[in-house]
Write an enzyme that holds these catalytic residues in place. Structure first.
Site, PDB file in Angstrom:
ATOM      1  N   LYS A 109       0.845  -1.198   0.000  1.00  0.00           N
ATOM      2  CA  LYS A 109       0.000   0.000   0.000  1.00  0.00           C
ATOM      3  C   LYS A 109       0.879   1.246   0.000  1.00  0.00           C
ATOM      4  O   LYS A 109       1.869   1.318   0.731  1.00  0.00           O
ATOM      5  CB  LYS A 109      -0.916  -0.013   1.227  1.00  0.00           C
ATOM      6  CG  LYS A 109      -1.896   1.152   1.288  1.00  0.00           C
ATOM      7  CD  LYS A 109      -2.836   1.036   2.481  1.00  0.00           C
ATOM      8  CE  LYS A 109      -3.802   2.205   2.531  1.00  0.00           C
ATOM      9  NZ  LYS A 109      -4.744   2.110   3.676  1.00  0.00           N
ATOM     10  N   SER A 190      -9.401   2.380   2.346  1.00  0.00           N
ATOM     11  CA  SER A 190      -8.468   3.131   1.521  1.00  0.00           C
ATOM     12  C   SER A 190      -7.435   2.237   0.833  1.00  0.00           C
ATOM     13  O   SER A 190      -6.673   2.711  -0.008  1.00  0.00           O
ATOM     14  CB  SER A 190      -7.737   4.177   2.381  1.00  0.00           C
ATOM     15  OG  SER A 190      -7.011   3.564   3.426  1.00  0.00           O
ATOM     16  N   SER A 232     -10.350   0.000   6.353  1.00  0.00           N
ATOM     17  CA  SER A 232      -9.647   0.171   5.084  1.00  0.00           C
ATOM     18  C   SER A 232      -8.943  -1.065   4.548  1.00  0.00           C
ATOM     19  O   SER A 232      -8.410  -1.039   3.444  1.00  0.00           O
ATOM     20  CB  SER A 232      -8.633   1.321   5.200  1.00  0.00           C
ATOM     21  OG  SER A 232      -9.296   2.553   5.285  1.00  0.00           O
TER      22      SER A 232
END
Length: 578
Positions: A109, A190, A232
């Site tokens: 990420k 996210s 997320s």
């Protein structure tokens, strides 16, 4: 005040302004004495600022950044917009074939420090620093070292949402991340790119994509790291039909990862199977010596449970006993169906039906299943907001708190925090108004005349009450089950949405996930079925999207999560059902 803003030598006028802001004034005879104290403090700070920086040797062992290169993939190479940067990073020393991740590809990420690779946190160029479009870390976060030591190849960083503050996938500076099952629909946020890329490989292995060819999806990965401060990891996993674990708070080090607020910060695995999720957690977990989120309960690296091995042992024991069958695989497990999780706003009836059917499968598998009530679950969003919102902007935008913990963290070296300006405001209002709203909320809530610190103190006590309520339920049940999200993945946000509507949209899917960020309980999202797309678009008529179930267990009991999920799948994989 950042280093880019005015410094100058402290003056009596500065002290008078500060005193006035706090409701008192200095006597003239006191002014020179107080000024001398402040000047001495300023001298020390400026002396240290001029000194050569220090990096703990343990964070740069075997690190050769010069060997690392990267590219930004073209749109044709990145059809889902799930990649931020492409690279190929292996451990510099030869890893034998015993590494847990040998031969596996991993996406990271884009809020994690990977030495030599730009880190954007999903936001626009020059938002994180002024002198270059995005910071380029000089050292790896501990999870990166662990992944490489396990023999994996890091093939890139994955797109994440703007400042990682969105549970939908349309806010990134590079544009929306598409759900691989249906273009134009959310991949969740996210950790949007991470879940989408894992789903790509899963779909290619299944050769299924709502009846379409999977070749249009681009290159995926076997595993990906995710970050979770309100859902997320779990929400993207649920939307994309993969597995996502928010571990117990403090189990996986968050050192070198962009923070939203320390009590909320979790890093965890996203994978295409239960076993891969357990294996990846075995690699990531354990004390790192730096992260203040870790506690005396956090296992040392040498003592980290080998979750995949333990799962295999539990299954082998049941196989030997003849109970690992579609009738008895869950025998002995106590499963609680969380009543209030089916009462959240916006829960789609078809999603609720899929989850209730999935919960009923535990009964067919021999588990003891009953409904359990935790009334505080429905007010958890208020507790979450009251306990955290006053300080989120300081952490998220200005890096405050990285060096102010009661323990001794290791703040990663990097540029000074960027000071927001009008251009930043205009960009963020268009991209993700929740970030701007965070500044306004934080500044307003920190007005001590309105909200003294005792207000937040009470909210934190309510967090403890919420944790105790779940703990009490988990004394009676081994796991709690519930919908991971209220609906299947929706369409991306309409460009015509107003500020308030857009801010509400990016968080509307977090009502069953965010409670466990403040209480620290582990939560696993796994695919358990399909929901039909019902948006009136004729071209999507008959299309389906995955439905995710969330399983929650006691803190530090990820082993039971994995066992419960594996037992459920003895009755068939969730995506096998049509």
């Amino acid at each position: 005040m950042t280093s880019q803003q005015k410094k100058g030598q402290a003056s009596v006028e500065d002290l008078r302004e500060i005193a006035k802001a706090h409701g008192f004034s200095m006597r003239p005879q006191d002014e020179s004495g107080y000024l001398s104290i402040v000047l001495a403090t300023q001298e020390s700070i400026e002396y240290v600022e001029k000194m050569k920086d220090y990096v703990d040797p343990g964070l740069i062992r075997d690190l050769n950044v010069d060997d690392r290169t990267y590219i930004q993939p073209s749109s044709s190479e990145n059809p889902l917009n799930a990649w931020s940067h492409r690279t190929s990073i292996k451990a510099p020393s030869t890893v034998d074939n015993t590494g847990l991740l040998v031969g596996r590809t991993v996406a990271i990420k884009d809020n994690v420090a990977v030495a030599g690779i730009p880190i954007t946190c999903g936001t626009q160029p020059f938002h994180l620093c002024k002198d270059k479009p995005a910071p380029i870390p000089a050292i790896d976060a501990p999870i990166i070292s662990r992944i490489l030591e396990a023999g994996a190849v890091i093939t890139g960083t994955s797109t994440c949402e703007n400042y990682c503050l969105s549970a939908m996938s349309f806010t990134s500076a590079t544009g929306p991340v598409d759900n691989p099952w249906l273009r134009g629909y959310s991949a969740g946020g996210s950790s949007s790119g991470s879940a989408a890329l894992v789903a790509v490989n899963l779909m290619k292995n299944r050769q299924r994509s709502n009846g379409l060819s999977v070749e249009h999806l681009g290159e995926g990965v076997d595993l990906a790291s995710g970050g979770d401060q309100g859902g997320s990891i779990r929400i993207p996993a649920a939307y994309c039909g993969v597995y996502g674990l928010k571990p117990t708070h403090g189990l996986v080090p968050y050192t070198g990862i962009g923070s939203l607020f320390p009590v909320l910060d979790h890093c965890g695995p996203i994978a295409a199977s239960i076993r891969d999720t357990a294996t990846f957690l075995s690699v990531l977990a354990g004390y790192d010596g730096f992260d203040p989120r870790m506690t005396p309960e956090t296992p040392l690296r040498a003592a980290v449970p080998q979750y995949h091995t333990r799962l295999g042992e539990q299954i082998a024991t049941r196989v030997a006993a003849g109970t690992w069958t579609p009738q008895t695989a869950a025998k002995g497990l106590r499963v609680g169906i969380l009543k209030e999780a089916f009462e959240i706003a916006g829960l789609d009836a078809s999603v609720a039906a899929v989850i209730r059917k999935a919960a009923a499968r535990f009964t067919a598998l021999g588990a003891s299943v009953a409904e359990v009530s935790v009334p505080l679950h429905l007010v958890a969003p208020h507790i979450f907001t009251a306990a955290t919102r006053a300080y989120i902007a300081d952490t998220l935008l200005f890096g405050y708190g990285a060096s102010t913990s009661a323990s001794l963290p290791f703040p990663f070296p990097g540029p000074a925090a960027f000071a927001p300006d009008q251009a930043w405001y205009d960009t963020m209002t268009a991209s993700n108004p929740l970030v701007v709203g965070g500044i306004f909320s934080s500044e307003f809530l920190r007005d001590r005349a309105r909200y003294p610190e005792s207000v937040r103190d009470k909210a934190v006590r309510k967090v403890h009450e919420l944790r105790a309520a779940y703990d009490e339920a988990l004394e009676r049940f081994d796991v709690l089950v519930m919908p991971a999200t209220p609906t299947v993945a929706p369409r991306h946000a309409d460009e015509g949405m107003g500020i308030g509507e857009k801010a509400q949209f990016v968080l509307a899917n977090t009502l069953n996930t965010l409670p466990f960020n403040i209480t620290g309980h582990p939560g696993l999202a796994m695919p358990v079925g399909w929901g039909r797309v019902d948006d009136g678009d004729e071209k999507n008529k008959g299309a389906k999207l995955p439905v995710g179930m969330q399983i929650v267990s006691k803190r530090w009991d990820e082993e039971t999560l994995f066992l419960a999920a594996a037992a459920w799948e003895v009755g068939g994989l969730g995506l096998d059902e049509e």
